[in-house]
Motif scaffolding. Structure first.
Motif: not given
Length: 674
Positions: A148-159, A188-205
């Motif tokens: 989940a590191l790739y997804l979490s990295y993108r969420l963290y930096w709002s990519i 204990e968690r899959l990804v950080p709960l950082i809001a995103t409007a990105s459909k691309e990221l949400r499909i990945y998630l």
């Protein structure tokens, strides 16, 4: 050594010896020589974890880092294009177009759309990270699993969106789609709960969550709590995207809908003739009552119970709603359109044999079609037999599917067209093999109205998962095998495939234990001498998923790759042996001696999408050998020709309930009653 720091470090994950002949390594080495001042290669001899990546980030001197596996593949221009792109820029992330299978010649023609996003592997591999930015992110997200590191990295930096470069990278595997993924035991968690409007990221998630849930069904326990799973679903509004999950992972789709709540604990799964099947999700160790207990899972400090029940049609949400068509509303009759098929390029399996029986016994059904690829070598043969052939997976096929009242197949494909699928229409699954291994997670993920079982052992297993759908009739081809058994002309070896080798490079395959063990056997001097002296031939029938690798096996005058169809190969065999394939049970059914060669018994189930359910030593219908020399001795001394009461008794028990003369009749009676 150059004074300047490298621009990019390639971290090559390869536990154990490095395959220096692999295409990936040779391509990396060539790039290293060409871009000496810009590129470093680090061989990491363990499996990469989040903690290991954090330590690497602290030690690397390069501005950027990319993680790879030696078995993965990259396009010829991958490194050159990436370095040219990185040099004048200061970026957070750069990535190629990512594939699961082979890299196409024209990577730039790949459509980066929703379907691509859902199919794309979202692990760390092949993507170039800014080393400093990754190190900073890991201070906050270093508790997530590597996957989940790739997804979490993108969420963290709002990519929110990334435009891939016009180069390709292949993870060279599709195993996750079938077996899911398991995270590290302390996560204990899959990804950080950082809001995103990105459909691309949400499909990945939503894909990542579905894979996690699929893996959880196998693992049975995780430190990730139900509340966190609910937060992930609700925070990223994943129920809105569950349509991407449903075609291939309907079980997980129902699960995600439940997590997204509020709503009933019972979720509709499959429409059936007499009622519908539901999945029931509930917290705590609920009693099953009349329902079937499927899973009891531990999620952090929570217990999740998943059950199955059958309920009347009118319980289904939206039942009878205007504007929806009920594909069960028209009873099966002579006017019905029916589709039969085996594999797209290969017939001679259960659907072919049932179709031939059905059209002979019921000529009044004039709209029964057999679907096949016109390029299949079986097409002209079936044409000569008078089959009403239909090109499979064409527009005509889907139009026929839309108006059909029944589909009958030995394979389960994701057939969907204009709102119709196997979830809401009649489907008889004939099987290709027999459920010798624990395929519970796979079985529960599929839609079928009838599941054809062979014998009491399999029927009992299936009845615990799908009692209303299970039919203990036997496979249609068994009736033909019993009728057509002929004088023996050869020995037959039928090895199955290895899930973890399906997409590996040619170099890796040639060095695998699988390839080595088979070659060691078929080139054994004692075996070859015995075959020569007795005038015998050993035919090797490769699994369809291995046929493309046939050139790696050392065939000879007396050990040949079989070109015979399954039926002919088995009915004319003197003895049949395999590693784990259930295909040898076809031979056992007609009382041909069988044997098992388990050269990798300790590792076979480790990377397969299932576990052993049958103990071959105690329940197998033939002897089990772990050394090729013992198997060769069994063949050379012709031990298989001696009668064995133990295996005869096991055979009788295994196939109990199957009438060889009435297999097809039993299936036809059931399918016409749907």
């Amino acid at each position: 050594m150059p004074d300047s720091l490298p621009l990019l470090t390639v971290v090559l994950e390869e536990p154990g010896p490095l395959d220096r002949e692999s295409a990936t390594f040779r391509r990396l080495l060539a790039a290293r020589l060409r871009y000496e001042s810009q590129l470093r290669i680090v061989h990491f001899e363990e499996t990469l974890t989040t903690k290991a990546i954090a330590a690497l980030c602290d030690s690397l001197e390069s501005k950027y880092v990319v993680f790879m596996r030696a078995t993965q593949q990259l396009s010829p221009s991958y490194l050159a294009t990436m370095l040219d792109y990185l040099e004048p820029r200061n970026i957070y992330l750069a990535e190629p177009v990512v594939y699961a299978g082979a890299i196409p010649k024209n990577v730039s023609a790949t459509k980066i759309e929703d379907a691509y996003c859902y199919a794309r592997d979202t692990d760390i591999y092949g993507v170039v990270f800014n080393t400093g930015r990754l190190a900073l992110a890991l201070e906050a997200i270093g508790d997530v699993d590597r996957s989940a590191l790739y997804l979490s990295y993108r969420l963290y930096w709002s990519i929110g969106a990334v435009k891939p470069l016009s180069i390709g990278f292949s993870v060279a595997t599709d195993t996750k789609a079938a077996i899911g993924l398991s995270v590290e035991s302390d996560v204990e968690r899959l990804v950080p709960l950082i809001a995103t409007a990105s459909k691309e990221l949400r499909i990945y998630l939503v894909r990542y969550l579905a894979l996690f849930l699929r893996g959880l069904r196998a693992e049975k326990a995780t430190q990730v709590s139900l509340n966190h799973l609910r937060d992930v679903v609700r925070s990223f509004r994943l129920v809105e995207l569950v349509r991407f999950v449903e075609p291939l992972q309907p079980f997980e789709a129902a699960w995600i809908r439940w997590l997204g709540g509020p709503g009933p604990e019972a979720r509709p799964f499959k429409q059936l003739t007499g009622g519908d099947s539901y999945l029931l999700f509930s917290e705590g160790e609920q009693e099953s009552g009349d329902d079937l207990l499927l899973y009891r899972l531990t999620c952090g400090g929570d217990v999740l119970t998943i059950r199955k029940s059958y309920r009347p049609h009118d319980n289904r949400p939206g039942f009878g709603r205007a504007g929806t068509y009920d594909f069960y509303s028209r009873p099966i009759g002579p006017q019905s359109t029916m589709l039969f098929f085996d594999r797209p390029m290969q017939a001679d399996d259960n659907a072919e044999h049932l179709y031939e029986y059905f059209t002979r016994k019921h000529p009044e059904y004039t709209q029964a079609y057999f679907a096949l690829n016109p390029k299949s070598p079986d097409w002209p043969r079936l044409m000569d037999k008078g089959f009403k052939l239909l090109p499979i997976f064409t527009t005509d096929f889907y139009e026929k599917f839309l108006i059909s009242d029944l589909v009958v197949s030995s394979q389960i494909y994701n057939v969907r067209y204009r709102g119709k699928s196997f979830a809401n229409s009649r489907f008889v699954y004939l099987q290709h093999g027999i459920q010798l291994n624990d395929m519970t997670d796979w079985v529960l993920s599929k839609y079928y109205d009838v599941f054809v079982a062979t014998g009491e052992l399999e029927a009992d297993y299936m009845s615990a998962l799908a009692p209303n759908e299970t039919l203990n009739s036997g496979l249609p081809r068994y009736e033909v095998l019993a009728r057509e058994k002929s004088s023996p002309t050869h020995l037959l070896f039928m090895p199955t495939w290895r899930f973890n080798l399906h997409q590996v490079s040619a170099e890796s395959f040639s060095k695998s234990e699988y390839c080595r063990a088979i070659n060691e056997l078929i080139t054994d001097p004692l075996l070859l001498n015995h075959l020569r002296e007795t005038g015998r031939v050993l035919e090797v029938k490769l699994h369809p998923n291995v046929e493309k690798r046939a050139g790696h096996f050392k065939f000879s005058e007396h050990v040949i790759q079989s070109e015979l169809g399954y039926r002919e190969a088995i009915t004319s065999a003197e003895m049949v042996f395999t590693d784990y394939s259930s295909a040898v049970l076809d031979a056992a059914f007609i009382e041909t001696p069988i044997a098992y060669y388990h050269w990798d018994a300790a590792d076979f189930f480790r990377e397969q999408p299932y576990e052993a359910r049958v103990d071959y030593s105690y329940d197998g219908l033939g002897p089990v050998f772990h050394k090729h020399s013992d198997l060769v001795s069994h063949i050379v001394q012709e031990d298989y020709l001696r009668s064995n009461q133990l295996f005869a008794k096991r055979r009788e028990t295994f196939f109990r309930g199957v009438d060889p003369a009435n297999i097809n009749a039993s299936i036809v009676e059931r399918m016409l009653s749907l």
